[in-house]
Design a protein around this motif. Structure first.
Motif, PDB file in Angstrom:
ATOM      1  N   ARG A  91       0.851  -1.190   0.000  1.00  0.00           N
ATOM      2  CA  ARG A  91       0.000   0.000   0.000  1.00  0.00           C
ATOM      3  C   ARG A  91       0.878   1.230   0.000  1.00  0.00           C
ATOM      4  NH1 ARG A  91      -2.425  -3.583   3.580  1.00  0.00           N
ATOM      5  NH2 ARG A  91      -4.523  -4.162   2.973  1.00  0.00           N
ATOM      6  N   TYR A  92       0.271   2.334  -0.332  1.00  0.00           N
ATOM      7  CA  TYR A  92       0.950   3.622  -0.216  1.00  0.00           C
ATOM      8  C   TYR A  92       0.722   4.142   1.199  1.00  0.00           C
ATOM      9  CZ  TYR A  92       1.969   8.537  -0.599  1.00  0.00           C
ATOM     10  OH  TYR A  92       2.483   9.788  -0.393  1.00  0.00           O
ATOM     11  N   ARG A  93       1.770   4.600   1.832  1.00  0.00           N
ATOM     12  CA  ARG A  93       1.663   5.195   3.164  1.00  0.00           C
ATOM     13  C   ARG A  93       2.410   6.522   3.180  1.00  0.00           C
ATOM     14  NH1 ARG A  93      -0.428   1.564   6.717  1.00  0.00           N
ATOM     15  NH2 ARG A  93      -0.093  -0.605   6.260  1.00  0.00           N
ATOM     16  N   THR A  94       1.800   7.498   3.799  1.00  0.00           N
ATOM     17  CA  THR A  94       2.478   8.776   3.977  1.00  0.00           C
ATOM     18  C   THR A  94       3.438   8.651   5.158  1.00  0.00           C
ATOM     19  OG1 THR A  94       0.818   9.616   5.515  1.00  0.00           O
ATOM     20  CG2 THR A  94       0.432  10.022   3.160  1.00  0.00           C
ATOM     21  N   ARG A  95       4.272   9.642   5.357  1.00  0.00           N
ATOM     22  CA  ARG A  95       5.209   9.610   6.487  1.00  0.00           C
ATOM     23  C   ARG A  95       4.484   9.512   7.826  1.00  0.00           C
ATOM     24  NH1 ARG A  95      10.600  10.936   5.406  1.00  0.00           N
ATOM     25  NH2 ARG A  95      10.885  11.639   3.272  1.00  0.00           N
ATOM     26  N   VAL A  99      -2.780   5.603   5.156  1.00  0.00           N
ATOM     27  CA  VAL A  99      -2.836   4.767   3.961  1.00  0.00           C
ATOM     28  C   VAL A  99      -3.689   5.450   2.907  1.00  0.00           C
ATOM     29  CG1 VAL A  99      -3.568   2.543   3.035  1.00  0.00           C
ATOM     30  CG2 VAL A  99      -2.594   2.662   5.330  1.00  0.00           C
ATOM     31  N   GLY A 100      -3.265   5.384   1.661  1.00  0.00           N
ATOM     32  CA  GLY A 100      -4.012   5.954   0.542  1.00  0.00           C
ATOM     33  C   GLY A 100      -3.134   5.988  -0.684  1.00  0.00           C
ATOM     34  N   GLY A 101      -3.671   6.272  -1.851  1.00  0.00           N
ATOM     35  CA  GLY A 101      -2.854   6.427  -3.045  1.00  0.00           C
ATOM     36  C   GLY A 101      -2.582   5.169  -3.822  1.00  0.00           C
ATOM     37  N   GLY A 102      -3.171   4.049  -3.450  1.00  0.00           N
ATOM     38  CA  GLY A 102      -3.001   2.841  -4.238  1.00  0.00           C
ATOM     39  C   GLY A 102      -2.712   1.610  -3.401  1.00  0.00           C
ATOM     40  N   GLU A 103      -2.888   0.451  -4.040  1.00  0.00           N
ATOM     41  CA  GLU A 103      -2.605  -0.832  -3.404  1.00  0.00           C
ATOM     42  C   GLU A 103      -2.331  -1.850  -4.491  1.00  0.00           C
ATOM     43  OE1 GLU A 103      -4.579  -4.026  -0.292  1.00  0.00           O
ATOM     44  OE2 GLU A 103      -5.665  -2.215  -0.786  1.00  0.00           O
ATOM     45  N   ALA A 137      -5.640   5.432  -6.623  1.00  0.00           N
ATOM     46  CA  ALA A 137      -6.057   6.404  -5.605  1.00  0.00           C
ATOM     47  C   ALA A 137      -7.566   6.646  -5.614  1.00  0.00           C
ATOM     48  CB  ALA A 137      -5.289   7.700  -5.779  1.00  0.00           C
ATOM     49  N   PRO A 138      -8.224   6.701  -6.797  1.00  0.00           N
ATOM     50  CA  PRO A 138      -9.676   6.930  -6.789  1.00  0.00           C
ATOM     51  C   PRO A 138     -10.504   5.713  -6.375  1.00  0.00           C
ATOM     52  CG  PRO A 138      -8.741   7.339  -8.991  1.00  0.00           C
ATOM     53  CD  PRO A 138      -7.662   6.787  -8.130  1.00  0.00           C
ATOM     54  N   GLY A 139      -9.849   4.548  -6.165  1.00  0.00           N
ATOM     55  CA  GLY A 139     -10.567   3.367  -5.716  1.00  0.00           C
ATOM     56  C   GLY A 139     -11.009   2.428  -6.809  1.00  0.00           C
ATOM     57  N   VAL A 140     -10.605   2.659  -8.048  1.00  0.00           N
ATOM     58  CA  VAL A 140     -10.952   1.770  -9.163  1.00  0.00           C
ATOM     59  C   VAL A 140      -9.969   0.600  -9.162  1.00  0.00           C
ATOM     60  CG1 VAL A 140     -11.168   1.604 -11.670  1.00  0.00           C
ATOM     61  CG2 VAL A 140     -11.821   3.713 -10.487  1.00  0.00           C
ATOM     62  N   GLY A 141     -10.487  -0.622  -9.297  1.00  0.00           N
ATOM     63  CA  GLY A 141      -9.637  -1.807  -9.211  1.00  0.00           C
ATOM     64  C   GLY A 141      -9.376  -2.487 -10.539  1.00  0.00           C
ATOM     65  N   MET A 142      -8.304  -3.279 -10.552  1.00  0.00           N
ATOM     66  CA  MET A 142      -7.906  -4.099 -11.703  1.00  0.00           C
ATOM     67  C   MET A 142      -7.521  -5.471 -11.156  1.00  0.00           C
ATOM     68  SD  MET A 142      -5.212  -1.369 -13.329  1.00  0.00           S
ATOM     69  CE  MET A 142      -4.847  -2.314 -14.786  1.00  0.00           C
ATOM     70  N   ARG A 143      -7.667  -6.512 -11.979  1.00  0.00           N
ATOM     71  CA  ARG A 143      -7.315  -7.861 -11.534  1.00  0.00           C
ATOM     72  C   ARG A 143      -6.723  -8.654 -12.692  1.00  0.00           C
ATOM     73  NH1 ARG A 143     -12.041 -11.076  -9.119  1.00  0.00           N
ATOM     74  NH2 ARG A 143     -11.400  -9.974  -7.249  1.00  0.00           N
ATOM     75  N   ALA A 144      -5.635  -9.376 -12.392  1.00  0.00           N
ATOM     76  CA  ALA A 144      -5.048 -10.327 -13.332  1.00  0.00           C
ATOM     77  C   ALA A 144      -4.992 -11.678 -12.627  1.00  0.00           C
ATOM     78  CB  ALA A 144      -3.646  -9.888 -13.742  1.00  0.00           C
ATOM     79  N   VAL A 145      -5.275 -12.751 -13.353  1.00  0.00           N
ATOM     80  CA  VAL A 145      -5.253 -14.102 -12.805  1.00  0.00           C
ATOM     81  C   VAL A 145      -4.075 -14.828 -13.450  1.00  0.00           C
ATOM     82  CG1 VAL A 145      -6.555 -16.236 -12.492  1.00  0.00           C
ATOM     83  CG2 VAL A 145      -7.760 -14.038 -12.546  1.00  0.00           C
ATOM     84  N   LEU A 146      -3.135 -15.321 -12.591  1.00  0.00           N
ATOM     85  CA  LEU A 146      -1.875 -15.869 -13.092  1.00  0.00           C
ATOM     86  C   LEU A 146      -1.622 -17.292 -12.612  1.00  0.00           C
ATOM     87  CD1 LEU A 146       0.440 -12.825 -12.234  1.00  0.00           C
ATOM     88  CD2 LEU A 146      -0.860 -13.209 -14.328  1.00  0.00           C
ATOM     89  N   THR A 147      -0.997 -18.086 -13.475  1.00  0.00           N
ATOM     90  CA  THR A 147      -0.455 -19.374 -13.064  1.00  0.00           C
ATOM     91  C   THR A 147       0.840 -19.094 -12.300  1.00  0.00           C
ATOM     92  OG1 THR A 147       0.906 -19.608 -15.041  1.00  0.00           O
ATOM     93  CG2 THR A 147      -1.359 -20.487 -15.158  1.00  0.00           C
ATOM     94  N   SER A 148       1.412 -20.119 -11.688  1.00  0.00           N
ATOM     95  CA  SER A 148       2.674 -19.891 -10.983  1.00  0.00           C
ATOM     96  C   SER A 148       3.793 -19.540 -11.964  1.00  0.00           C
ATOM     97  CB  SER A 148       3.056 -21.101 -10.129  1.00  0.00           C
ATOM     98  OG  SER A 148       3.320 -22.225 -10.916  1.00  0.00           O
TER      99      SER A 148
END
Length: 185
Positions: A91-95, A99-103, A137-148
């Motif tokens: 995650r993004y953390r400020t000093r 928490v905010g700004g992405g994950e 940061a705006p809360g929109v998500g993405m997902r990728a599904v991967l094999t090992s």
């Protein structure tokens, strides 16, 4: 720069960026995320060591070491023996610790698949996949599904690029000789 094609058709680019100390010397990395080329977030300050450890773990699992050897298909072999567990979460953390700004996170999931046979019979087969999810940061998500195998290529690429931006420093070891082993310098 590592990248993944996501299930929604978008492309997630993950680029290691060097963290520097007070004299400008690179010592670790942060990950810059982009969605289809547009800035998406910055996550994982000082995550290089964890990525290097994960890359080794995925390689070992694919070779069948540990509990991963119970899975007949190498694409189902991951380093964590728990059925559904988290391999990383950055995650993004400020000093100040906010928490905010992405994950960016990676979770293992076990998926049953019905394999039909002749004469109306069939059987369930379990597969394992890594779900790499990113949020901007705006809360929109993405997902990728991967094999090992796909996860191994992705993580190894990030580690190789990170070591390049750290002037060739190996992320898998501490730069201070003997650190963490009780030896004196």
């Amino acid at each position: 720069m590592g990248g993944l094609r996501c299930v929604d058709g978008s492309y997630l680019t993950v680029t290691p960026v060097a963290c520097t100390d007070s004299v400008g010397r690179p010592y670790e990395i942060t990950l810059e995320l982009r969605r289809d080329g547009t800035p998406y977030g910055v996550v994982g300050e000082r995550c290089g060591w964890l990525l290097a450890r994960l890359a080794r773990g995925v390689d070992d699992a694919r070779e069948g070491r540990g509990g991963a050897g119970l899975w007949p298909d190498p694409d189902d072999r991951f380093p964590d023996e728990e059925p559904d567990s988290e391999l990383f979460s950055f995650r993004y953390r400020t000093r100040s610790g906010v928490v905010g700004g992405g994950e960016l996170r990676c979770q293992l999931r076990t998926i049953p698949i019905w394999v039909p046979r002749r004469e109306g019979r069939g059987e369930w087969r379990l597969t394992r996949r890594a779900y790499v999810e990113a949020w901007g940061a705006p809360g929109v998500g993405m997902r990728a599904v991967l094999t090992s195998a796909e996860l191994a290529v992705f993580v190894r690429g990030l580690v190789d690029e990170a070591e390049g931006c750290l002037d060739g420093r190996d992320l898998a070891r501490n730069p201070v000789e003997g650190a963490g082993r009780g030896e004196s310098r």
